[in-house]
Design a protein around this motif. Sequence first.
Motif, short mmCIF file in Angstrom:
data_model
loop_
_atom_site.label_atom_id
_atom_site.label_comp_id
_atom_site.label_asym_id
_atom_site.label_seq_id
_atom_site.Cartn_x
_atom_site.Cartn_y
_atom_site.Cartn_z
N ILE A 5 0.85 -1.17 0.00
CA ILE A 5 0.00 0.00 0.00
C ILE A 5 0.90 1.23 0.00
CG2 ILE A 5 -0.24 0.16 2.55
CD1 ILE A 5 -3.29 0.58 0.42
N LYS A 6 0.48 2.21 -0.76
CA LYS A 6 1.28 3.43 -0.84
C LYS A 6 0.57 4.56 -0.11
CE LYS A 6 3.68 6.34 -4.14
NZ LYS A 6 3.58 6.93 -5.46
N ILE A 7 1.30 5.18 0.77
CA ILE A 7 0.81 6.39 1.42
C ILE A 7 1.37 7.55 0.60
CG2 ILE A 7 0.85 7.79 3.54
CD1 ILE A 7 -0.61 5.22 4.03
N ASP A 8 0.51 8.29 -0.07
CA ASP A 8 0.98 9.32 -0.99
C ASP A 8 1.66 10.49 -0.29
OD1 ASP A 8 0.35 8.21 -3.44
OD2 ASP A 8 -1.76 8.69 -3.17
N LYS A 9 1.12 10.86 0.84
CA LYS A 9 1.73 11.99 1.52
C LYS A 9 1.78 11.69 3.01
CE LYS A 9 1.82 16.99 1.25
NZ LYS A 9 1.26 17.88 2.25
N CYS A 10 2.97 11.40 3.47
CA CYS A 10 3.18 11.13 4.88
C CYS A 10 2.95 12.42 5.68
CB CYS A 10 4.60 10.62 5.06
SG CYS A 10 5.14 10.54 6.75
N PRO A 11 2.16 12.36 6.74
CA PRO A 11 1.91 13.58 7.53
C PRO A 11 3.14 14.03 8.31
CG PRO A 11 0.79 11.69 8.50
CD PRO A 11 1.36 11.22 7.20
N ILE A 12 4.15 13.19 8.42
CA ILE A 12 5.36 13.56 9.16
C ILE A 12 6.36 14.27 8.25
CG2 ILE A 12 7.22 12.69 10.67
CD1 ILE A 12 4.56 11.88 11.84
N CYS A 13 6.64 13.66 7.09
CA CYS A 13 7.70 14.22 6.24
C CYS A 13 7.21 14.63 4.86
CB CYS A 13 8.85 13.21 6.12
SG CYS A 13 8.42 11.77 5.15
N VAL A 56 5.01 7.92 14.49
CA VAL A 56 3.86 7.16 14.01
C VAL A 56 2.71 8.10 13.66
CG1 VAL A 56 4.46 5.04 15.23
CG2 VAL A 56 3.00 6.72 16.34
N PHE A 57 1.92 7.64 12.72
CA PHE A 57 0.73 8.41 12.32
C PHE A 57 -0.35 7.45 11.92
CE2 PHE A 57 3.36 7.73 8.58
CZ PHE A 57 2.46 7.40 7.58
N LYS A 58 -1.58 7.93 11.95
CA LYS A 58 -2.72 7.11 11.54
C LYS A 58 -3.07 7.45 10.10
CE LYS A 58 -5.39 6.48 15.75
NZ LYS A 58 -6.61 6.97 16.40
N ALA A 59 -3.40 6.46 9.33
CA ALA A 59 -3.82 6.73 7.96
C ALA A 59 -4.91 5.74 7.58
CB ALA A 59 -2.64 6.61 7.01
N LYS A 60 -5.77 6.22 6.71
CA LYS A 60 -6.85 5.37 6.22
C LYS A 60 -6.41 4.75 4.91
CE LYS A 60 -11.07 6.94 7.27
NZ LYS A 60 -12.28 7.77 7.04
N ILE A 61 -6.54 3.46 4.80
CA ILE A 61 -6.17 2.79 3.56
C ILE A 61 -7.41 2.12 2.97
CG2 ILE A 61 -3.75 2.42 4.16
CD1 ILE A 61 -4.47 -0.40 5.03
N THR A 62 -7.40 2.01 1.67
CA THR A 62 -8.54 1.41 0.98
C THR A 62 -8.10 0.12 0.32
OG1 THR A 62 -9.40 3.60 0.53
CG2 THR A 62 -10.33 1.81 -0.74
N LEU A 63 -8.81 -0.95 0.58
CA LEU A 63 -8.50 -2.24 -0.03
C LEU A 63 -9.75 -2.75 -0.74
CD1 LEU A 63 -6.55 -3.86 2.92
CD2 LEU A 63 -5.58 -3.01 0.81
N TYR A 64 -9.52 -3.70 -1.64
CA TYR A 64 -10.63 -4.25 -2.41
C TYR A 64 -10.91 -5.67 -1.99
CZ TYR A 64 -9.75 -0.24 -5.32
OH TYR A 64 -9.58 1.04 -5.76
N GLN A 65 -12.15 -6.03 -2.00
CA GLN A 65 -12.50 -7.42 -1.76
C GLN A 65 -13.66 -7.79 -2.66
OE1 GLN A 65 -13.68 -7.74 2.37
NE2 GLN A 65 -15.74 -7.02 1.97
#
Length: 86
Positions: A5-13, A56-65
């Motif tokens: 999974i790719k986090i496009d924009k990390c809230p830290i850096c 650490v940071f929280k992020a919402k990820i989207t997966l398919y099923q």
Amino acid sequence: MIEKIKIDKCPICSKSHTYKLEVERDQLIGMITLESSQYETIKFMRIFSCPKNGSVFKAKITLYQTPISKIKAVKIRGISNETQDN
Ligand SMILES: [Zn+2]
């Protein structure tokens, strides 16, 4: 099964990071008559850590099923090596 999974924009850096996810899916092989093209998106909130400084940071990820392969559990397995770091 390991997915990425790719986090496009990390809230830290503010850079993008790719993480390895261990995704556990139900495989209902007895129900193959179901429309397997029926994709459904589900969102998970997970804790990630930034490789820059370990914050650490929280992020919402989207997966398919699909109806025959429902997601049971998702675990973060660390950062993927393919991440470009500059
Ligand atoms: Zn970061």
